[in-house]
Design a protein around this motif. Structure first.
Motif, PDB file in Angstrom:
ATOM      1  N   LEU A  68       0.829  -1.212   0.000  1.00  0.00           N
ATOM      2  CA  LEU A  68       0.000   0.000   0.000  1.00  0.00           C
ATOM      3  C   LEU A  68       0.864   1.262   0.000  1.00  0.00           C
ATOM      4  O   LEU A  68       0.479   2.277  -0.591  1.00  0.00           O
ATOM      5  CB  LEU A  68      -0.942  -0.011   1.200  1.00  0.00           C
ATOM      6  CG  LEU A  68      -2.012  -1.110   1.176  1.00  0.00           C
ATOM      7  CD1 LEU A  68      -2.840  -1.077   2.450  1.00  0.00           C
ATOM      8  CD2 LEU A  68      -2.911  -0.974  -0.045  1.00  0.00           C
ATOM      9  N   GLY A 101       4.019  -2.660  -5.195  1.00  0.00           N
ATOM     10  CA  GLY A 101       2.837  -1.811  -5.131  1.00  0.00           C
ATOM     11  C   GLY A 101       2.925  -0.642  -6.085  1.00  0.00           C
ATOM     12  O   GLY A 101       1.946  -0.281  -6.747  1.00  0.00           O
ATOM     13  N   ILE A 103      -4.090  -4.709  -3.085  1.00  0.00           N
ATOM     14  CA  ILE A 103      -3.413  -3.658  -3.847  1.00  0.00           C
ATOM     15  C   ILE A 103      -4.333  -3.102  -4.931  1.00  0.00           C
ATOM     16  O   ILE A 103      -4.466  -1.880  -5.101  1.00  0.00           O
ATOM     17  CB  ILE A 103      -2.107  -4.196  -4.461  1.00  0.00           C
ATOM     18  CG1 ILE A 103      -1.135  -4.630  -3.354  1.00  0.00           C
ATOM     19  CG2 ILE A 103      -1.461  -3.146  -5.374  1.00  0.00           C
ATOM     20  CD1 ILE A 103      -0.831  -3.566  -2.335  1.00  0.00           C
ATOM     21  N   SER A 138      -7.053  -0.915  -3.627  1.00  0.00           N
ATOM     22  CA  SER A 138      -6.587   0.398  -3.180  1.00  0.00           C
ATOM     23  C   SER A 138      -6.397   1.383  -4.332  1.00  0.00           C
ATOM     24  O   SER A 138      -6.248   2.583  -4.105  1.00  0.00           O
ATOM     25  CB  SER A 138      -5.255   0.250  -2.427  1.00  0.00           C
ATOM     26  OG  SER A 138      -4.176   0.004  -3.323  1.00  0.00           O
ATOM     27  N   THR A 152       1.563   1.936  -3.558  1.00  0.00           N
ATOM     28  CA  THR A 152       0.467   2.550  -4.319  1.00  0.00           C
ATOM     29  C   THR A 152       0.351   4.042  -4.001  1.00  0.00           C
ATOM     30  O   THR A 152       0.009   4.838  -4.883  1.00  0.00           O
ATOM     31  CB  THR A 152      -0.877   1.855  -4.037  1.00  0.00           C
ATOM     32  OG1 THR A 152      -1.246   2.013  -2.666  1.00  0.00           O
ATOM     33  CG2 THR A 152      -0.809   0.379  -4.379  1.00  0.00           C
TER      34      THR A 152
END
Length: 254
Positions: free
Chosen positions: A87, A145, A183, A186, A90
């Motif tokens: 995360l 990510g 992932i 998100s 991301t």
């Protein structure tokens, strides 16, 4: 009532349909490499951000199917370690997306994929080899990510950490399914904020959606019957093809 404004170019679908089937098969496990080819292939006919946006609903359906199929095989301890770092990646992808050349990112991921594969083949791990250190796992998962956000090519970096653990194929597959579900989930708000989830992209995604479960079911049939040795050979083949395609897109494509 007007028709949905989806992409109508037949050349797009000639590439996109096999690409969707490929990523569906990858969700069964050995797509640790093959699935990362999807956006680079689709980018032959549309831009990288558009290809990534079109894949979002398709990946969501595939992720749900993967979670349902492998729900009894998760390595929860590993999942709890991986997801927070993914995360972070991301978030980095969201903040830097407008400044990035997606092709350059793809090329860099491809180089590291090939280097990792060469190292594994030249110096194969022994059964008593120690697992990679956690600091390396954290770094590679952040990168995973990040590259997943930019071009849905998050598998190669995280494979460099998880593959040396030599998990049973079903555990490996289940754990990767849970990680990428988190992932990919998100990414929805950031993709909308960046203006990627427009009506044309989502309509095109809807047209491709029926091929998602076909690819997943094909992969599931294979994954539940394959020997671990052959499983990892297919992983390595997928990583090789992915690495070569990403390197070409990043450094040699016009």
């Amino acid at each position: 009532m007007s028709a949905l404004p989806l992409i109508t170019d037949w050349q797009f679908y000639a590439i996109a349909i096999p690409a969707v089937l490929m990523v569906g098969v990858s969700k069964s496990g050995f797509g640790s490499g093959f699935g990362s080819l999807t956006v680079p292939l689709m980018a032959l006919v549309v831009t990288v951000p558009q290809a990534a946006a079109i894949m979002m609903p398709i990946l969501f359906v595939m992720d749900i199917m993967g979670l349902a199929a492998f729900r009894k095989h998760f390595d929860w301890r590993l999942i709890r370690f991986l997801i927070p770092f993914g995360l972070v990646g991301t978030v980095v992808g969201t903040l830097t997306f407008r400044m990035l050349d997606a092709h350059l990112v793809a090329g860099i991921v491809g180089v590291f994929t090939l280097l990792f594969l060469a190292q594994r083949l030249a110096f194969p791990p022994r059964p008593d080899s120690p697992h990679p250190p956690k600091w390396l796992g954290a770094l590679l998962t952040v990168i995973s990510g990040f590259t997943s956000f930019v071009s849905h090519s998050g598998s190669p970096p995280i494979n460099a950490y998880v593959l040396p653990m030599r998990l049973p194929p079903l555990v490996f597959t289940a754990t990767m399914a849970a990680f990428f579900f988190a992932i990919n989930l998100s990414k929805w708000i950031p993709y909308a904020w960046l203006g990627l989830l427009d009506l044309r992209n989502m309509s095109t995604s809807l047209a491709l959606l029926p091929f998602a479960p076909i690819g997943v079911l094909m992969g599931l049939r294979i994954a539940k019957r394959i020997e671990p040795k052959m499983f990892y050979r297919l992983v390595h083949l997928g990583m090789f093809l992915t690495g070569m395609k990403l390197v070409w897109d990043g450094f040699f494509a016009a």
